[in-house]
Design a protein around this motif. Structure first.
Motif, PDB file in Angstrom:
ATOM      1  N   ALA A  37      33.362  41.560 -96.007  1.00  0.00           N
ATOM      2  CA  ALA A  37      32.587  43.094 -96.354  1.00  0.00           C
ATOM      3  C   ALA A  37      32.012  43.629 -95.446  1.00  0.00           C
ATOM      4  O   ALA A  37      31.798  44.892 -94.999  1.00  0.00           O
ATOM      5  N   ILE A  38      32.513  43.475 -93.950  1.00  0.00           N
ATOM      6  CA  ILE A  38      31.873  43.716 -93.244  1.00  0.00           C
ATOM      7  C   ILE A  38      32.184  44.125 -92.274  1.00  0.00           C
ATOM      8  O   ILE A  38      32.203  45.975 -91.828  1.00  0.00           O
ATOM      9  N   LYS A  39      33.903  44.326 -92.109  1.00  0.00           N
ATOM     10  CA  LYS A  39      34.947  45.026 -91.445  1.00  0.00           C
ATOM     11  C   LYS A  39      34.991  46.453 -92.724  1.00  0.00           C
ATOM     12  O   LYS A  39      35.175  47.728 -91.424  1.00  0.00           O
ATOM     13  N   GLN A  40      34.891  45.599 -94.009  1.00  0.00           N
ATOM     14  CA  GLN A  40      35.558  47.218 -94.818  1.00  0.00           C
ATOM     15  C   GLN A  40      34.143  47.950 -94.637  1.00  0.00           C
ATOM     16  O   GLN A  40      33.761  49.532 -94.504  1.00  0.00           O
ATOM     17  N   VAL A  41      32.464  47.807 -94.857  1.00  0.00           N
ATOM     18  CA  VAL A  41      31.347  48.945 -94.057  1.00  0.00           C
ATOM     19  C   VAL A  41      31.111  49.554 -92.554  1.00  0.00           C
ATOM     20  O   VAL A  41      31.401  50.575 -92.615  1.00  0.00           O
ATOM     21  N   GLU A  42      32.020  48.846 -91.973  1.00  0.00           N
ATOM     22  CA  GLU A  42      32.485  49.892 -90.372  1.00  0.00           C
ATOM     23  C   GLU A  42      33.419  50.466 -89.997  1.00  0.00           C
ATOM     24  O   GLU A  42      33.268  51.302 -89.700  1.00  0.00           O
ATOM     25  N   LYS A  43      34.366  50.281 -91.492  1.00  0.00           N
ATOM     26  CA  LYS A  43      35.847  51.177 -91.815  1.00  0.00           C
ATOM     27  C   LYS A  43      34.778  51.957 -92.015  1.00  0.00           C
ATOM     28  O   LYS A  43      34.934  53.442 -91.355  1.00  0.00           O
ATOM     29  N   TYR A  44      34.055  52.289 -93.600  1.00  0.00           N
ATOM     30  CA  TYR A  44      33.182  53.507 -94.229  1.00  0.00           C
ATOM     31  C   TYR A  44      32.252  53.886 -92.481  1.00  0.00           C
ATOM     32  O   TYR A  44      32.536  55.245 -92.443  1.00  0.00           O
ATOM     33  N   VAL A  45      31.627  53.482 -91.822  1.00  0.00           N
ATOM     34  CA  VAL A  45      31.264  54.014 -90.615  1.00  0.00           C
ATOM     35  C   VAL A  45      32.037  54.774 -90.191  1.00  0.00           C
ATOM     36  O   VAL A  45      31.865  56.177 -89.205  1.00  0.00           O
ATOM     37  N   GLU A  46      33.675  53.971 -88.985  1.00  0.00           N
ATOM     38  CA  GLU A  46      34.719  55.045 -88.500  1.00  0.00           C
ATOM     39  C   GLU A  46      34.773  56.448 -88.957  1.00  0.00           C
ATOM     40  O   GLU A  46      35.057  57.316 -88.583  1.00  0.00           O
ATOM     41  N   ALA A  47      34.454  56.394 -90.538  1.00  0.00           N
ATOM     42  CA  ALA A  47      34.745  57.212 -91.088  1.00  0.00           C
ATOM     43  C   ALA A  47      34.222  58.506 -91.837  1.00  0.00           C
ATOM     44  O   ALA A  47      34.204  59.393 -92.299  1.00  0.00           O
ATOM     45  N   ASN A  48      33.100  58.261 -91.081  1.00  0.00           N
ATOM     46  CA  ASN A  48      31.586  58.626 -91.376  1.00  0.00           C
ATOM     47  C   ASN A  48      31.408  58.991 -93.209  1.00  0.00           C
ATOM     48  O   ASN A  48      31.525  60.244 -93.730  1.00  0.00           O
ATOM     49  N   ASP A  49      32.289  58.578 -93.833  1.00  0.00           N
ATOM     50  CA  ASP A  49      31.803  58.012 -95.223  1.00  0.00           C
ATOM     51  C   ASP A  49      30.624  56.917 -95.720  1.00  0.00           C
ATOM     52  O   ASP A  49      30.854  56.678 -96.241  1.00  0.00           O
ATOM     53  N   VAL A  50      30.080  58.240 -95.619  1.00  0.00           N
ATOM     54  CA  VAL A  50      28.138  58.088 -95.990  1.00  0.00           C
ATOM     55  C   VAL A  50      27.785  56.919 -97.561  1.00  0.00           C
ATOM     56  O   VAL A  50      27.319  55.922 -97.046  1.00  0.00           O
ATOM     57  N   GLU A  51      28.064  57.775 -98.305  1.00  0.00           N
ATOM     58  CA  GLU A  51      28.287  57.031-100.084  1.00  0.00           C
ATOM     59  C   GLU A  51      28.778  55.794 -99.868  1.00  0.00           C
ATOM     60  O   GLU A  51      28.001  54.881-100.965  1.00  0.00           O
ATOM     61  N   ASN A  52      29.988  55.855 -98.877  1.00  0.00           N
ATOM     62  CA  ASN A  52      30.781  54.326 -99.732  1.00  0.00           C
ATOM     63  C   ASN A  52      29.774  53.716 -98.990  1.00  0.00           C
ATOM     64  O   ASN A  52      29.895  51.966 -99.136  1.00  0.00           O
ATOM     65  N   ALA A  53      29.810  53.469 -97.536  1.00  0.00           N
ATOM     66  CA  ALA A  53      28.522  53.412 -96.583  1.00  0.00           C
ATOM     67  C   ALA A  53      27.762  52.473 -97.566  1.00  0.00           C
ATOM     68  O   ALA A  53      27.759  51.604 -97.356  1.00  0.00           O
ATOM     69  N   LYS A  54      26.895  52.883 -97.462  1.00  0.00           N
ATOM     70  CA  LYS A  54      26.012  52.871 -98.586  1.00  0.00           C
ATOM     71  C   LYS A  54      25.916  52.121 -99.417  1.00  0.00           C
ATOM     72  O   LYS A  54      25.550  50.492 -99.568  1.00  0.00           O
ATOM     73  N   THR A  55      26.944  52.127-100.142  1.00  0.00           N
ATOM     74  CA  THR A  55      27.394  51.081-101.893  1.00  0.00           C
ATOM     75  C   THR A  55      27.873  49.815-100.758  1.00  0.00           C
ATOM     76  O   THR A  55      27.254  49.193-100.810  1.00  0.00           O
ATOM     77  N   ALA A  56      28.698  49.723-100.016  1.00  0.00           N
ATOM     78  CA  ALA A  56      29.588  48.756 -99.063  1.00  0.00           C
ATOM     79  C   ALA A  56      28.037  47.595 -98.993  1.00  0.00           C
ATOM     80  O   ALA A  56      28.345  46.692 -98.145  1.00  0.00           O
ATOM     81  N   LEU A  57      27.183  48.605 -98.312  1.00  0.00           N
ATOM     82  CA  LEU A  57      26.430  48.015 -97.329  1.00  0.00           C
ATOM     83  C   LEU A  57      25.791  46.754 -98.768  1.00  0.00           C
ATOM     84  O   LEU A  57      25.076  45.769 -97.556  1.00  0.00           O
TER      85      LEU A  57
END
Length: 88
Positions: free
Chosen positions: A31-51
């Motif tokens: 799950a942590i890696k998933q959030v970091e992947k969204y951060v790398e891709a600059n995907d704010v919405e998905n990063a927040k939900t995954a966070l």
């Protein structure tokens, strides 16, 4: 290997617990890696939900005693900082 019946049972119990703890810890790391992947891709919405989902998983692992409280807090703080810097 243990010879006493209760010690044999304790070994089996510990093995079960260890494998369950390992699975929960692995799930948390994924799950942590998933959030970091969204951060790398600059995907704010998905990063927040995954966070939010990741913070729940980290809290649950800390509550079960699989990782130390400070370790969980450190992971959450680092992820929150990454996501907040993404939105700024």
């Amino acid at each position: 290997m243990a010879n006493i019946k209760s010690a044999i049972k304790r070994v089996r119990t510990n093995d079960k617990k260890r494998s369950l703890n390992l699975a929960k810890k692995s799930d948390m790391r994924t799950a942590i890696k998933q959030v970091e992947k969204y951060v790398e891709a600059n995907d704010v919405e998905n990063a927040k939900t995954a966070l939010n989902a990741t913070i729940k998983k980290i809290d649950k692992v800390v509550q079960k005693g699989i990782i130390h409280k400070n370790n969980g807090e450190r992971h959450k703080t680092r992820l929150i900082k990454k996501v907040n810097n993404l939105g700024a």
